[in-house]
Design an enzyme around this catalytic site. Structure first.
Site, PDB file in Angstrom:
ATOM      1  N   TYR A   1       0.849  -1.182   0.000  1.00 22.81           N
ATOM      2  CA  TYR A   1       0.000   0.000   0.000  1.00 22.81           C
ATOM      3  C   TYR A   1       0.884   1.231   0.000  1.00 22.81           C
ATOM      4  O   TYR A   1       1.858   1.296   0.747  1.00 22.81           O
ATOM      5  CB  TYR A   1      -0.889  -0.009   1.251  1.00 22.81           C
TER       6      TYR A   1
ATOM      7  N   LYS B   1       4.589   8.485   9.069  1.00 24.78           N
ATOM      8  CA  LYS B   1       4.390   7.839  10.366  1.00 24.78           C
ATOM      9  C   LYS B   1       5.435   8.263  11.415  1.00 24.78           C
ATOM     10  O   LYS B   1       5.287   9.347  11.975  1.00 24.78           O
ATOM     11  CB  LYS B   1       4.274   6.334  10.182  1.00 24.78           C
TER      12      LYS B   1
ATOM     13  N   ASP C   1       9.135   2.644  -0.409  1.00 19.92           N
ATOM     14  CA  ASP C   1       8.104   3.224   0.448  1.00 19.92           C
ATOM     15  C   ASP C   1       8.357   2.740   1.870  1.00 19.92           C
ATOM     16  O   ASP C   1       8.028   1.610   2.225  1.00 19.92           O
ATOM     17  CB  ASP C   1       6.709   2.822  -0.031  1.00 19.92           C
TER      18      ASP C   1
HETATM   19  C1  LIG Z   1       0.457   4.381   6.000  1.00 15.36           C
HETATM   20  C2  LIG Z   1       1.152   4.165   4.710  1.00 15.36           C
HETATM   21  C3  LIG Z   1       1.009   5.052   3.633  1.00 15.36           C
HETATM   22  C4  LIG Z   1       0.022   6.177   3.643  1.00 15.36           C
HETATM   23  O1  LIG Z   1       0.301   7.138   4.597  1.00 15.36           O
HETATM   24  P1  LIG Z   1      -0.891   8.103   5.097  1.00 15.36           P
HETATM   25  O2  LIG Z   1      -0.194   9.046   6.017  1.00 15.36           O
HETATM   26  O3  LIG Z   1      -1.905   7.226   5.741  1.00 15.36           O
HETATM   27  O4  LIG Z   1      -1.425   8.776   3.893  1.00 15.36           O
HETATM   28  C5  LIG Z   1       1.790   4.844   2.507  1.00 15.36           C
HETATM   29  N1  LIG Z   1       2.648   3.824   2.436  1.00 15.36           N
HETATM   30  C6  LIG Z   1       2.801   2.943   3.437  1.00 15.36           C
HETATM   31  C7  LIG Z   1       3.783   1.832   3.307  1.00 15.36           C
HETATM   32  C8  LIG Z   1       2.041   3.071   4.604  1.00 15.36           C
HETATM   33  O5  LIG Z   1       2.167   2.164   5.574  1.00 15.36           O
END
Ligand SMILES: *Cc1c(COP(=O)(O)O)cnc(C)c1O
Length: 431
Positions: free
Chosen positions: A146, A269, A241
């Site tokens: 994701y 995060k 990511d």
């Molecule tokens: C949480 C997450 C996102 C999205 O971040 P948001 O701050 O919720 O938009 C993108 N990539 C990864 C791997 C994530 O865990």
């Protein structure tokens, strides 16, 4: 707690009248596991308290950011001081520079960084940058990873490798995902084939080096190495990511553990410590393609927000202290080992993994390597476990496909109490 006295229920009813599904992000709604979401009143350290005043040991930590636990004194102090000096200016501040310097100092792959407000924004911008920098359109992503909810990334695999993906959300026109190729995680043969077929058109490949959005699945070393090698050979950009894994699995993130150097890294995060803050950064020549230096447009009213940067900086300074990750990793491993023996006692299939303060477990005999294998998990058994733990004051992610998070505030006693609760909850699943 009977339904007539549970104060979360009327709150959820009120929420549902004015907020779609009663929540501002879908997984909070408990749709996968059933029941009523807990409305958090406050949190401290490893715990939060719901509308009934019931205490829960928190293994979500805001889905990753709260690596120090809630209300860490140094972070609280930094945020309070920053708030007094102003919430937002729309003009540069020294703290943004400090945070950029701190991130570049910790990650050798990052020469320059741009701060934004969410992981979605960072991932979306990284893709645009890769396309702008290469002059190409196609991107590769992997099933089960994701990267936020940008249009081009809400896509599932098409019918075959030569075909491009299909949208996973209404409102995303097929033309928008036409350039996104979705491959199986850890599948070397597919990766080779995709580059053989499309290599000259691929702008970038985006991957979670440890996938935390299909629970917890590691990219194998040969797989991540091949991703890097093929990107280099074909002139595509390698985008890691690390929104979830960044400063969560270790101080050098997943790229340090796997010894791989991305062209662009996406962060979020933990770098915000619980405030809306994310970033993307990487090679100088690539980052210099961004406006105002280059032709790739990207902007944000609240980007590099002074209160959020204070929170993020204070968090990073704590996790840089010697021994931080060694202690966190040991605590996380103790939890995973305890859960494992609790499952074994009850005769429930169980496989688990962890790195730093991030863990995942599956009610399966072996760890899955890709999304179809993750999908073999037993949903009904998980739901029994989830509610069994919840009733005993332990809050894990309300869905099978999510990773878990341990913070520095989780004590040995918290882990012990969690394992005891799990022993009872696993027995509910039975043999
Ligand atoms: C949480 C997450 C996102 C999205 O971040 P948001 O701050 O919720 O938009 C993108 N990539 C990864 C791997 C994530 O865990």
């Amino acid at each position: 707690m009977t339904p007539s006295t549970d104060l979360n229920i009327p709150l959820f009813e009120r929420a549902k009248a004015r907020i779609p599904g009663g929540v501002n992000s879908p997984v909070r709604a408990f749709r996968a596991v059933g029941g009523t979401p807990r409305f958090v009143q406050r949190a401290h350290g490893a715990y939060f308290w719901d509308a009934n005043g019931q205490r829960f040991i928190d293994y979500i930590g805001s889905w990753g950011p709260m690596i120090l636990g809630h209300g860490h004194p140094a972070v609280l102090d930094a945020v309070q001081k920053a708030a007094v000096d102003g919430f937002s200016f729309g003009a540069p501040t020294e703290r943004e520079v400090e945070l950029a310097e701190e991130i570049a100092d910790l990650l050798p792959s990052i020469d320059m960084v741009r701060l934004v407000s969410s992981g979605t924004e960072a991932g979306m911008s990284a893709i645009r940058l890769a396309r702008g920098a290469t002059g190409r359109s196609r991107i590769i992503k992997f099933e089960g990873c994701y990267h936020g909810h940008a249009d081009a990334l809400l896509v599932k695999a098409g019918s075959g490798l030569a075909t491009f993906g299909n949208p996973t959300s209404a409102g995303v026109p097929p033309e928008v995902v036409r350039h996104t190729l979705v491959l199986e995680y850890n599948n070397l043969a597919q990766l080779d084939e995709a580059f053989a077929l499309h290599g000259a058109d691929i702008a970038g490949l985006i991957i979670e080096p440890i996938a935390g959005n299909m629970n917890f699945v590691r990219a194998s070393q040969p797989f991540i190495d091949r991703c890097r090698e093929l990107c280099t050979r074909h002139g595509a950009l390698f985008i890691a990511d690390e929104v979830m894994t960044g400063f969560r699995v270790g101080l050098q993130c997943a790229q340090g553990l796997l010894n791989v150097k991305p062209d662009i890294t996406v962060l979020g995060k933990v770098i915000g410590g619980g405030m809306p803050l994310a970033a993307f950064g990487g090679r100088r020549d690539v980052m210099e393609q961004l406006a105002p230096l280059g032709p790739v447009y990207q902007a944000g009213t609240l980007s590099g927000n002074p209160v959020a940067t204070a929170c993020g900086l204070a968090t990073l300074r704590e996790i840089r202290k010697p021994g931080f990750f060694t202690a966190l990793a040991a605590r996380t491993r103790a939890l995973v080992d305890g859960l494992h023996s609790a499952a074994r006692e009850a005769g429930v299939p169980f496989a688990a993994d962890s790195e730093g303060g991030m863990f995942g477990f599956f009610l399966l005999d072996a760890l899955p390597q890709n999304y179809p294998a993750v999908m073999q998990s037993n949903g009904a058994a998980f739901n029994t476990l989830f509610h069994g733990l919840l009733e005993r004051g332990v809050y894990i992610a309300p869905a099978l496909y999510e990773a878990g998070f341990v913070s520095a505030a989780h004590s040995e006693d918290d882990i012990g109490a969690t394992v005891q609760a799990a022993r009872e909850a696993f027995r509910l699943i039975g043999r």
